[in-house]
Scaffold this active site. Structure first.
Site, mmCIF file in Angstrom:
data_model
loop_
_atom_site.group_PDB
_atom_site.id
_atom_site.type_symbol
_atom_site.label_atom_id
_atom_site.label_comp_id
_atom_site.label_asym_id
_atom_site.label_seq_id
_atom_site.Cartn_x
_atom_site.Cartn_y
_atom_site.Cartn_z
ATOM 1 N N GLY A 15 0.917 -1.443 0.019
ATOM 2 C CA GLY A 15 0.503 -0.277 -0.061
ATOM 3 C C GLY A 15 1.111 1.173 -0.135
ATOM 4 O O GLY A 15 0.464 2.188 0.645
ATOM 5 N N ARG A 68 -16.356 -13.863 -9.779
ATOM 6 C CA ARG A 68 -15.548 -12.766 -9.222
ATOM 7 C C ARG A 68 -16.324 -11.855 -9.250
ATOM 8 O O ARG A 68 -16.598 -10.662 -8.480
ATOM 9 C CB ARG A 68 -14.369 -12.325 -10.966
ATOM 10 C CG ARG A 68 -13.150 -12.710 -10.520
ATOM 11 C CD ARG A 68 -12.229 -12.206 -9.511
ATOM 12 N NE ARG A 68 -12.019 -11.242 -9.357
ATOM 13 C CZ ARG A 68 -12.045 -9.999 -10.533
ATOM 14 N NH1 ARG A 68 -10.681 -10.618 -11.265
ATOM 15 N NH2 ARG A 68 -11.822 -8.840 -10.287
ATOM 16 N N HIS A 112 -1.775 3.257 -13.106
ATOM 17 C CA HIS A 112 -1.016 2.152 -14.431
ATOM 18 C C HIS A 112 0.387 2.502 -13.779
ATOM 19 O O HIS A 112 0.665 3.540 -14.100
ATOM 20 C CB HIS A 112 -1.942 2.004 -15.339
ATOM 21 C CG HIS A 112 -1.369 0.764 -16.054
ATOM 22 N ND1 HIS A 112 -1.250 -0.773 -15.569
ATOM 23 C CD2 HIS A 112 -0.803 0.818 -17.073
ATOM 24 C CE1 HIS A 112 -0.951 -1.196 -16.564
ATOM 25 N NE2 HIS A 112 -0.492 -0.229 -17.467
ATOM 26 N N GLU A 145 -15.179 0.005 -18.198
ATOM 27 C CA GLU A 145 -14.932 -1.299 -18.374
ATOM 28 C C GLU A 145 -14.045 -1.819 -18.990
ATOM 29 O O GLU A 145 -13.697 -2.318 -19.187
ATOM 30 C CB GLU A 145 -15.686 -1.122 -19.296
ATOM 31 C CG GLU A 145 -17.657 -0.572 -18.557
ATOM 32 C CD GLU A 145 -17.579 0.383 -19.128
ATOM 33 O OE1 GLU A 145 -16.845 1.258 -20.343
ATOM 34 O OE2 GLU A 145 -18.666 1.590 -18.455
ATOM 35 N N ASP A 148 -7.341 -0.584 -18.456
ATOM 36 C CA ASP A 148 -6.431 0.950 -18.497
ATOM 37 C C ASP A 148 -6.897 1.700 -19.694
ATOM 38 O O ASP A 148 -5.788 1.899 -20.253
ATOM 39 C CB ASP A 148 -4.824 -0.352 -18.369
ATOM 40 C CG ASP A 148 -4.344 -1.039 -17.284
ATOM 41 O OD1 ASP A 148 -4.543 -0.116 -16.768
ATOM 42 O OD2 ASP A 148 -4.167 -1.516 -17.834
#
Lengths: 206, 206
Positions: A15, A68, A112, A145, A148
């Site tokens: 983290g 998931r 990212h 959706e 990245d």
């Protein structure tokens, strides 16, 4: 910490990016409250750190769910009554599913470690080394959706050094991540940045 | 200008990047001679500029040849006796064919106004604006068979501004092009950078 603007952070490991947000909040640089830190990994070191800062934590173990989608729904169900204003994926290593994206549409950001659209997906630092770029970097973007793929809020470039490997490059990029992620959170808290689809998104919709 | 290291520059327009190399040579920052400036466009403003600096110029009109391959061969035939050490594509708007690449393999560089591998090909600035990146830039790379695909020598990042359009972004990126292209030429002249295929190229060969 109590404030009208409530942030939830999702992590998978130690983290470091979460820490940078915690620091910024403690210093008063971000006028918001860190409501909860969630991890998909019950062993995540970052959960302990969050607890030490008096922040609520919660772990969701993917193995306890049949899919998931079920896993994501459990997180959404947990977050809903907390009236979260912004979900920050800070080194969260799982893809966020369609239900989750739709629940926090325009209120969820991700960091990212590449200069998107270069090096989408897994191991972006190794991808950058293999490609032979001379500038790597990181990108904070809204989550949509696509992988990245959401509207970009901020990017920072980092030079590659002659003898870089995946670990050394990742460490250098991480410093920039720690710098721009709190900045982006603050821009959103202050209402200076709002979700807006870029031209390519509009094209793909129409 | 006479020197053992001989450079040919290919342009299509006003030759702003060519100018930056001419300046660097005149200042003694690049220890090489500019042997000839070639354009696919007989009207290219840069040809006049080169002449004013006492540099040989030559225009090749694509319309005078039966094919792109014939056109390229005419340029190769023209360059061959000049014993050129480095061919610099400085805003040359035509794709260099396989014969040309093979004739100057590892001795030809190009500048592309994007942070490759993002925004390969035409109108990279508009591509960057449409994508919504926050950092644009430029890349100097060796020329290989693939479009904007060769080993990268140097990259520079340029922030996008709120009200940027294709022209304003292009102008800002061009300043960085003018800075890094002569630097790259100098690194090659001084033997500090050599053509070396990156891992992705080796992978695609083996």
């Amino acid at each position: 910490m109590s404030n009208h603007f409530k942030i939830a952070i999702l992590i998978s490991g130690r983290g470091s990016n979460m820490n940078s947000i915690i620091e910024a909040v403690k210093k008063g640089e971000i006028n918001a409250s860190l409501d909860v830190v969630i991890s998909n990994n019950p062993e995540a070191k970052g959960l302990e750190t969050a607890k030490e800062h008096g922040i609520d934590t919660k772990a969701f173990d993917l193995n306890s769910y049949t899919s998931r989608a079920e896993f994501d729904l459990a997180i959404i169900k947990f977050l809903k009554p907390r009236n979260i204003d912004l979900v920050v994926l800070a080194g969260y290593m799982l893809l966020v599913g369609a239900d989750f994206v739709s629940a926090y549409k325009s209120n969820m950001i991700n960091i990212h470690p590449s200069l998107l659209p270069s090096f989408i997906g897994r191991r972006p630092h190794q991808q950058a080394l293999d490609y032979g770029v001379k500038l790597a970097g990181c990108t904070v973007h809204f989550v949509t959706e696509g992988l990245d793929d959401g509207p970009i809020i901020m990017q920072a470039a980092v030079p590659l050094l002659e003898d870089d490997n995946e670990a050394s490059l990742a460490a250098r990029v991480l410093k920039e991540e720690n710098r721009i992620l709190p900045e982006c959170v603050n821009l959103i808290v202050e209402g200076k940045v709002k979700f807006k689809r870029s031209i390519r998104h509009e094209k793909s919709i129409n």
